[in-house]
Scaffold this active site. Structure first.
Site, PDB file in Angstrom:
ATOM      1  N   GLU A   1     -50.647 -12.552  70.950  1.00 48.02           N
ATOM      2  CA  GLU A   1     -51.384 -12.103  72.406  1.00 48.02           C
ATOM      3  C   GLU A   1     -52.795 -11.516  72.076  1.00 48.02           C
ATOM      4  O   GLU A   1     -53.560 -11.464  73.130  1.00 48.02           O
ATOM      5  CB  GLU A   1     -50.530 -10.924  73.057  1.00 48.02           C
ATOM      6  CG  GLU A   1     -50.317  -9.920  72.470  1.00 48.02           C
ATOM      7  CD  GLU A   1     -49.105  -9.815  71.401  1.00 48.02           C
ATOM      8  OE1 GLU A   1     -48.672  -8.518  71.308  1.00 48.02           O
ATOM      9  OE2 GLU A   1     -48.632 -10.797  71.007  1.00 48.02           O
TER      10      GLU A   1
ATOM     11  N   ARG B   1     -42.145  -4.794  61.207  1.00 47.40           N
ATOM     12  CA  ARG B   1     -40.821  -3.759  61.857  1.00 47.40           C
ATOM     13  C   ARG B   1     -39.356  -4.571  62.105  1.00 47.40           C
ATOM     14  O   ARG B   1     -38.557  -4.155  62.256  1.00 47.40           O
ATOM     15  CB  ARG B   1     -41.547  -3.377  62.980  1.00 47.40           C
ATOM     16  CG  ARG B   1     -42.507  -2.308  63.039  1.00 47.40           C
ATOM     17  CD  ARG B   1     -43.101  -1.921  64.253  1.00 47.40           C
ATOM     18  NE  ARG B   1     -43.729  -2.958  65.041  1.00 47.40           N
ATOM     19  CZ  ARG B   1     -44.939  -3.445  64.910  1.00 47.40           C
ATOM     20  NH1 ARG B   1     -45.723  -3.091  63.909  1.00 47.40           N
ATOM     21  NH2 ARG B   1     -45.321  -4.563  65.703  1.00 47.40           N
TER      22      ARG B   1
END
Length: 176
Positions: free
Chosen positions: A101, A64
Site C-alpha cells: 500500500e 510479524r
C-alpha cells in the site's frame, strides 16, 4: 470464538499515525505480545479454526507473521516455513515481487521449504492490500504446494485485500 477475544485484542492494538509514511495508520500488535494469556488465547482460536483443514505446513510472512505463525504451526503440529524479505535467506531460493500500500517489495522462500502437493496455510499479522500474502501464495505454487488458506490476526477490510487472494479459505481474527 472465545468470548470477548476480539474486543480484548482490539482494545490493546495501538494505532500509530503516519507510519511508515504520512497518511498511513499503522496497527501495532506489539502491545498484544506483552500479554502471554492473550497470545495463548489467540493461538488457540486460530488453531481451532484451521484444525480440520488438513494443513501440512504453516508459512509465516516476515516479520510479524513469524510471531503467531510459529505458534500456530506448533499448535497444529506441523512444520513452519519462513517467507522472508529479499536477501535474508542463506540457501537457494525463489522470489516474487509485489506492491504494498506504500511501495513495493520482494519476498523469498528456500527451494526445499516444502514438498510438491503439501497443503500450506499462509499466516501474517495483517491483511491490507493482499500484496504480500498473494506473493507468498505464488511462491508456494511455484514450489508445487497447494494454498490451504490464509490466516491473519488483523484485516483492514476497507483496503479489500481479500480480492487479491484467489485460493483457499481466508480467516482474520480482527477486522477493521
Amino acid at each position: 470464538m472465545v468470548a470477548g477475544l476480539e474486543e480484548k485484542v482490539k482494545a490493546i492494538i495501538r494505532d500509530v499515525p503516519d507510519f511508515p509514511k504520512p497518511g498511513i495508520i499503522f496497527k501495532d500488535i506489539t502491545p498484544v505480545l506483552a500479554d502471554p494469556h492473550l497470545c495463548k488465547a489467540i493461538t488457540s482460536e486460530m488453531a481451532h479454526i484451521w484444525r480440520d483443514s488438513k494443513v501440512e505446513v504453516v508459512a509465516g510472512i516476515e516479520a510479524r507473521g513469524f510471531l503467531f505463525g510459529m505458534l500456530l504451526a506448533q499448535k497444529l503440529e506441523v512444520p513452519f516455513v519462513p517467507v522472508r524479505k529479499e536477501g535474508k535467506l542463506p540457501f537457494k531460493k525463489i522470489k516474487d515481487a509485489y506492491d504494498l500500500e506504500y511501495g513495493s517489495a520482494v519476498v523469498e522462500m528456500h527451494v526445499d521449504a516444502l514438498q510438491p502437493g503439501m497443503r500450506v496455510l499462509i499466516h501474517d499479522d495483517l491483511l491490507a492490500t493482499g500484496g504480500t500474502a498473494g506473493s507468498a501464495a505464488r511462491l508456494i505454487k511455484k514450489l508445487g504446494g497447494e494454498v490451504a488458506g490464509f490466516s491473519f490476526l488483523v484485516e483492514l477490510a476497507f483496503l479489500k485485500g481479500r480480492m487479491k487472494l484467489e485460493q483457499g479459505q481466508i480467516h482474520s481474527l480482527i477486522r477493521y
